[in-house]
Design an enzyme around this catalytic site. Sequence first.
Site, PDB file in Angstrom:
ATOM      1  CG  ASP A  79      -2.103   0.973   0.957  1.00  0.00           C
ATOM      2  OD1 ASP A  79      -2.469   1.180  -0.210  1.00  0.00           O
ATOM      3  OD2 ASP A  79      -2.629   1.535   1.932  1.00  0.00           O
ATOM      4  CG  HIS A  96       7.161   5.761  -2.773  1.00  0.00           C
ATOM      5  ND1 HIS A  96       7.421   6.347  -3.994  1.00  0.00           N
ATOM      6  CD2 HIS A  96       5.883   5.340  -2.856  1.00  0.00           C
ATOM      7  CE1 HIS A  96       6.348   6.307  -4.752  1.00  0.00           C
ATOM      8  NE2 HIS A  96       5.402   5.692  -4.089  1.00  0.00           N
ATOM      9  NE  ARG A  97       5.654   1.338  -6.790  1.00  0.00           N
ATOM     10  CZ  ARG A  97       4.835   2.347  -6.472  1.00  0.00           C
ATOM     11  NH1 ARG A  97       4.078   2.260  -5.409  1.00  0.00           N
ATOM     12  NH2 ARG A  97       4.750   3.416  -7.225  1.00  0.00           N
TER      13      ARG A  97
HETATM   14  P1  IMP Z   1      -2.098   1.871  -3.867  1.00  0.00           P
HETATM   15  O1  IMP Z   1      -3.271   1.749  -2.945  1.00  0.00           O
HETATM   16  O2  IMP Z   1      -0.828   1.417  -3.257  1.00  0.00           O
HETATM   17  O3  IMP Z   1      -2.359   1.277  -5.208  1.00  0.00           O
HETATM   18  O4  IMP Z   1      -1.806   3.406  -4.144  1.00  0.00           O
HETATM   19  C1  IMP Z   1      -2.743   4.381  -3.849  1.00  0.00           C
HETATM   20  C2  IMP Z   1      -2.564   5.577  -4.689  1.00  0.00           C
HETATM   21  O5  IMP Z   1      -1.400   6.283  -4.270  1.00  0.00           O
HETATM   22  C3  IMP Z   1      -2.372   5.352  -6.179  1.00  0.00           C
HETATM   23  O6  IMP Z   1      -3.594   5.211  -6.836  1.00  0.00           O
HETATM   24  C4  IMP Z   1      -1.688   6.634  -6.580  1.00  0.00           C
HETATM   25  O7  IMP Z   1      -2.636   7.638  -6.766  1.00  0.00           O
HETATM   26  C5  IMP Z   1      -0.867   6.982  -5.355  1.00  0.00           C
HETATM   27  N1  IMP Z   1       0.513   6.517  -5.569  1.00  0.00           N
HETATM   28  C6  IMP Z   1       1.137   5.436  -5.018  1.00  0.00           C
HETATM   29  N2  IMP Z   1       2.397   5.323  -5.485  1.00  0.00           N
HETATM   30  C7  IMP Z   1       2.565   6.355  -6.344  1.00  0.00           C
HETATM   31  C8  IMP Z   1       3.662   6.768  -7.174  1.00  0.00           C
HETATM   32  O8  IMP Z   1       4.744   6.152  -7.231  1.00  0.00           O
HETATM   33  N3  IMP Z   1       3.441   7.856  -7.908  1.00  0.00           N
HETATM   34  C9  IMP Z   1       2.285   8.566  -7.909  1.00  0.00           C
HETATM   35  N4  IMP Z   1       1.237   8.217  -7.185  1.00  0.00           N
HETATM   36  C10 IMP Z   1       1.372   7.113  -6.400  1.00  0.00           C
END
Ligand code: IMP
Length: 191
Positions: free
Chosen positions: A68, A175-176
């Site tokens: 997440d 971050h990832r």
């Molecule tokens: P998730 O629940 O981990 O899929 O991420 C939630 C939301 O965070 C995504 O739909 C993006 O809007 C935002 N997000 C997460 N990682 C990134 C990134 O690396 N770049 C831009 N937005 C991100």
Amino acid sequence: MEIVFATNNRHKLQEVMALTGETILLRSLSDISCFDEIPETGITFNENASQKSRYIFDRYKMNCIGDDSGLEVESLNNEPGVYSARYNGTRDMELNVQLVLDKLKNHTNRKARFRTVLSLMLKGKEYFFEGTINGHITEKRSGDEGFGYDPIFIPAGYYQTFAEMTFEQKNMISHRSIALKKMLRFLKLST
Ligand code: IMP
């Protein structure tokens, strides 16, 4: 080693595969024919990441990574946080990005960070890994690469938004990738 990454987000999978290389046979949810809407009802990144990895492990008994991630903006009390994907109540990222820009209109403090939490279910045990990148929110969108809030986020020490960087540039510092590198180091030690 085969591990399911509990997502069908193409961008995320690409980012992860670029780092795992040959070390791990990464499977997406569609690779294992899982088309369920996995619950994501937690109020922290850890809870949501855990829900995803445990869901897959319970049903498929496969090693699994749940993740997440989201954007935390300091002067918005760390919003949108776990609600990043549907900040304005919809999954329309144009609108979600616009909402952040609108809410920041009268703020001089535009500090923000992206955070990722990975939950790894390995042989029935759970391990967490976290990655953070600090930066700030721009006044307007810039760039066409990446996804989500990339066009309005400039990492500290850089002059381009994530969406202006190449895939490789973003993937070196995101971050990832920070969380993943921690996980890969752990896997090398533990397998
Ligand atoms: P998730 O629940 O981990 O899929 O991420 C939630 C939301 O965070 C995504 O739909 C993006 O809007 C935002 N997000 C997460 N990682 C990134 C990134 O690396 N770049 C831009 N937005 C991100």
